[in-house]
Design a protein around this motif. Sequence first.
Motif, mmCIF file in Angstrom:
data_model
loop_
_atom_site.group_PDB
_atom_site.id
_atom_site.type_symbol
_atom_site.label_atom_id
_atom_site.label_comp_id
_atom_site.label_asym_id
_atom_site.label_seq_id
_atom_site.Cartn_x
_atom_site.Cartn_y
_atom_site.Cartn_z
ATOM 1 N N ALA A 86 -3.765 14.281 2.464
ATOM 2 C CA ALA A 86 -3.071 14.089 3.739
ATOM 3 C C ALA A 86 -3.116 12.611 4.091
ATOM 4 N N LEU A 87 -1.944 11.983 4.219
ATOM 5 C CA LEU A 87 -1.848 10.549 4.456
ATOM 6 C C LEU A 87 -1.074 10.269 5.737
ATOM 7 N N PHE A 88 -1.575 9.340 6.535
ATOM 8 C CA PHE A 88 -0.875 8.951 7.756
ATOM 9 C C PHE A 88 0.409 8.214 7.389
ATOM 10 N N VAL A 93 0.832 -1.205 0.000
ATOM 11 C CA VAL A 93 0.000 0.000 0.000
ATOM 12 C C VAL A 93 0.866 1.253 0.000
ATOM 13 N N MET A 94 1.913 1.263 0.820
ATOM 14 C CA MET A 94 2.792 2.427 0.880
ATOM 15 C C MET A 94 3.504 2.660 -0.442
ATOM 16 N N GLU A 95 3.910 1.595 -1.102
ATOM 17 C CA GLU A 95 4.585 1.741 -2.398
ATOM 18 C C GLU A 95 3.641 2.326 -3.446
ATOM 19 N N GLU A 96 2.390 1.868 -3.427
ATOM 20 C CA GLU A 96 1.402 2.393 -4.369
ATOM 21 C C GLU A 96 1.130 3.869 -4.106
ATOM 22 N N ILE A 97 1.006 4.226 -2.834
ATOM 23 C CA ILE A 97 0.731 5.616 -2.480
ATOM 24 C C ILE A 97 1.919 6.505 -2.819
ATOM 25 N N CYS A 98 3.118 6.009 -2.576
ATOM 26 C CA CYS A 98 4.317 6.783 -2.924
ATOM 27 C C CYS A 98 4.359 7.096 -4.415
ATOM 28 N N LYS A 99 3.991 6.118 -5.237
ATOM 29 C CA LYS A 99 3.958 6.347 -6.679
ATOM 30 C C LYS A 99 2.963 7.436 -7.040
ATOM 31 N N GLN A 100 1.771 7.364 -6.409
ATOM 32 C CA GLN A 100 0.746 8.349 -6.701
ATOM 33 C C GLN A 100 1.170 9.751 -6.264
ATOM 34 N N LEU A 101 1.797 9.848 -5.088
ATOM 35 C CA LEU A 101 2.230 11.157 -4.598
ATOM 36 C C LEU A 101 3.334 11.752 -5.460
ATOM 37 N N ARG A 102 4.231 10.899 -5.954
ATOM 38 C CA ARG A 102 5.307 11.407 -6.817
ATOM 39 C C ARG A 102 4.746 11.979 -8.110
ATOM 40 N N LEU A 103 3.622 11.409 -8.582
ATOM 41 C CA LEU A 103 3.018 11.895 -9.820
ATOM 42 C C LEU A 103 2.246 13.198 -9.618
ATOM 43 N N GLU A 130 13.710 9.888 2.608
ATOM 44 C CA GLU A 130 14.195 8.659 1.981
ATOM 45 C C GLU A 130 13.076 7.930 1.251
ATOM 46 N N ARG A 131 11.881 7.950 1.821
ATOM 47 C CA ARG A 131 10.764 7.199 1.257
ATOM 48 C C ARG A 131 10.250 7.827 -0.037
ATOM 49 N N PHE A 132 10.114 9.157 -0.052
ATOM 50 C CA PHE A 132 9.487 9.831 -1.187
ATOM 51 C C PHE A 132 10.489 10.443 -2.155
ATOM 52 N N LYS A 133 11.774 10.411 -1.789
ATOM 53 C CA LYS A 133 12.837 10.884 -2.688
ATOM 54 C C LYS A 133 12.613 12.318 -3.159
ATOM 55 N N CYS A 134 12.181 13.181 -2.258
ATOM 56 C CA CYS A 134 11.972 14.575 -2.624
ATOM 57 C C CYS A 134 12.136 15.465 -1.393
#
Length: 573
Positions: free
Chosen positions: A67-69, A27-37, A98-102
Amino acid sequence: GIGILKFIPQSVNAIFDHFINDMDAEVMEEICKQLRLMKGSLAMACDGVTVNGRSHCLFTVMKGEVALFFGMSQLREEVHRTDAEVDTAFQFLCRIRERFKCSIACVSVDNAATSMMEQATERYCKEFPEEPSIITNRDAAHCLDLIAKDTAVAPSLQAFMNEVTAMTNLSKTDRVDGIRRKWIENGTIRSGNTKIATISDTRFNKAGMLLLSIRKQREFLELCQVSLSSMDETNLFKEYYASRTNENKTKINKALSTVSFLFWKKVEFVGLWFEAIEKATKLVSREDFPLSAFLPLCHALRNKLKNVIHHYNDNGDCHFAGMGAFDPTNDLESIIVTRFNFDLDADRGTTKVGLLSDFHYWAFLADPFKYKLGKSMVFHGGIRKHLKAMVKFYMKHESEAKQDECYNEFVQYWTHQRDWRNYFDDPAPSVPTVGQAKREQETLDMDEVATWVTQTGATEERINFFSLIPPLAVVKKLLLPLLSLTSTGSIAVERNTKPLKHGVLTKLRSRLSPERADTLLRIGLNLKYLMTARADKRRGFHAAKEQAHRLEDEENSHSIDSSDFSSSFSLSS
């Protein structure tokens, strides 16, 4: 496959190791992808919460209106120790990076945690000097609540607030509330006399909500007062009064003795003051309310509070002279001067913190729709002073030449000059005089600000405005980081408190470790968000598909009509 059922009846450890942890990572990986986009800059918010006697720090990642926990940390015996809290906040800043690379543009906290978070961000910037500076933003709703708290403890209002509290305690008594319900059932009083609300001590605008509740019970309380002198021994309230001890009878007499025309006039006046604060608080609690709108909203709120005072000073039937010793004018005007720090650096003769900071002015300057508000803002010290401070804050590692270049580019953006004029509908209006700007500020209304935010598309459209603009330094380093910020900061974290208390860290789960509680809460909240986003996407797809079918049907019907016309034309020929 069969999912979690294949681990039953194995241990809880096996379920966590082979199913829940994997789901959390997925779930976190999917959300990270969406947030990066997503467009815009990343922000973090944190707040403390006590559950079952244990203190936790909750952290949320925000981007635009989302807003995500992200996680939580249990402070244990280190609660209220600044060094431990700073270390926790610093670790989560590093984990998010580190997680979101930004980069992280902003960290939002409540008023009490501001100093702690400033230390954490300072440590973070030393650890990663290549990262841009981070704004420490005090949550707007918490800031506005400072006005409500100041009002509740104002010396001139203490006696009145004690009267309200005594009346509230009487109305909340089960027997008294039962009398209210019976009188509503038999038609003695109207159904609008609702029950007194139960309000926690940490609730925003608590005093204002108490006044609203007591105002709705006016008819009931007046009837209770009349009942004490009634000759009817079967009167429900008189029966209740007769069964009380002498001590309780004294409390009841004291509470009801204040019920008078004068008391309700006080309730009306102070209620209008708190209603204005409540209205502003609801606006800044919207997830899409941009931080750039907080400055004009503060001007509008101050105007409303001043109008409340002036109205009751000037209106003959509500004049303070008719209210005896009740004259809170000086205290209320002092609150306005203390909290509305539009001059920022000026000495206001108090140690109390104001509502505004430098970056609220920066965000308004960066707003591409600021001129559509139709009202000018006064910038104490001049606009260029704020621009230079903003450029220096965000480009502290750049050379002076780069800073000057970015400053000049921002001036062109602000004045709609050169290439920037192609991106705006109208040219920038001429700069008003200070006197004219002050007059415009004094006519600003909260409804006007709310309409402006809604019509200009709130936070989303402010970010989308730059989607077709080349990635200039001024856009990447100044405009997007400021316009990505919303007024909801730590309040976004507080929305996660209820599922934490009632769904995860319950008494039945008292042996649940902090790490597993963190995982369960994150999966529950983020998976719900992800499923909602997918459902919205599917609805959007089906709507687009139906629209395509409608267009196709219209084209087919048009072609049929054309062929019929051609054939009839040839026949007539």
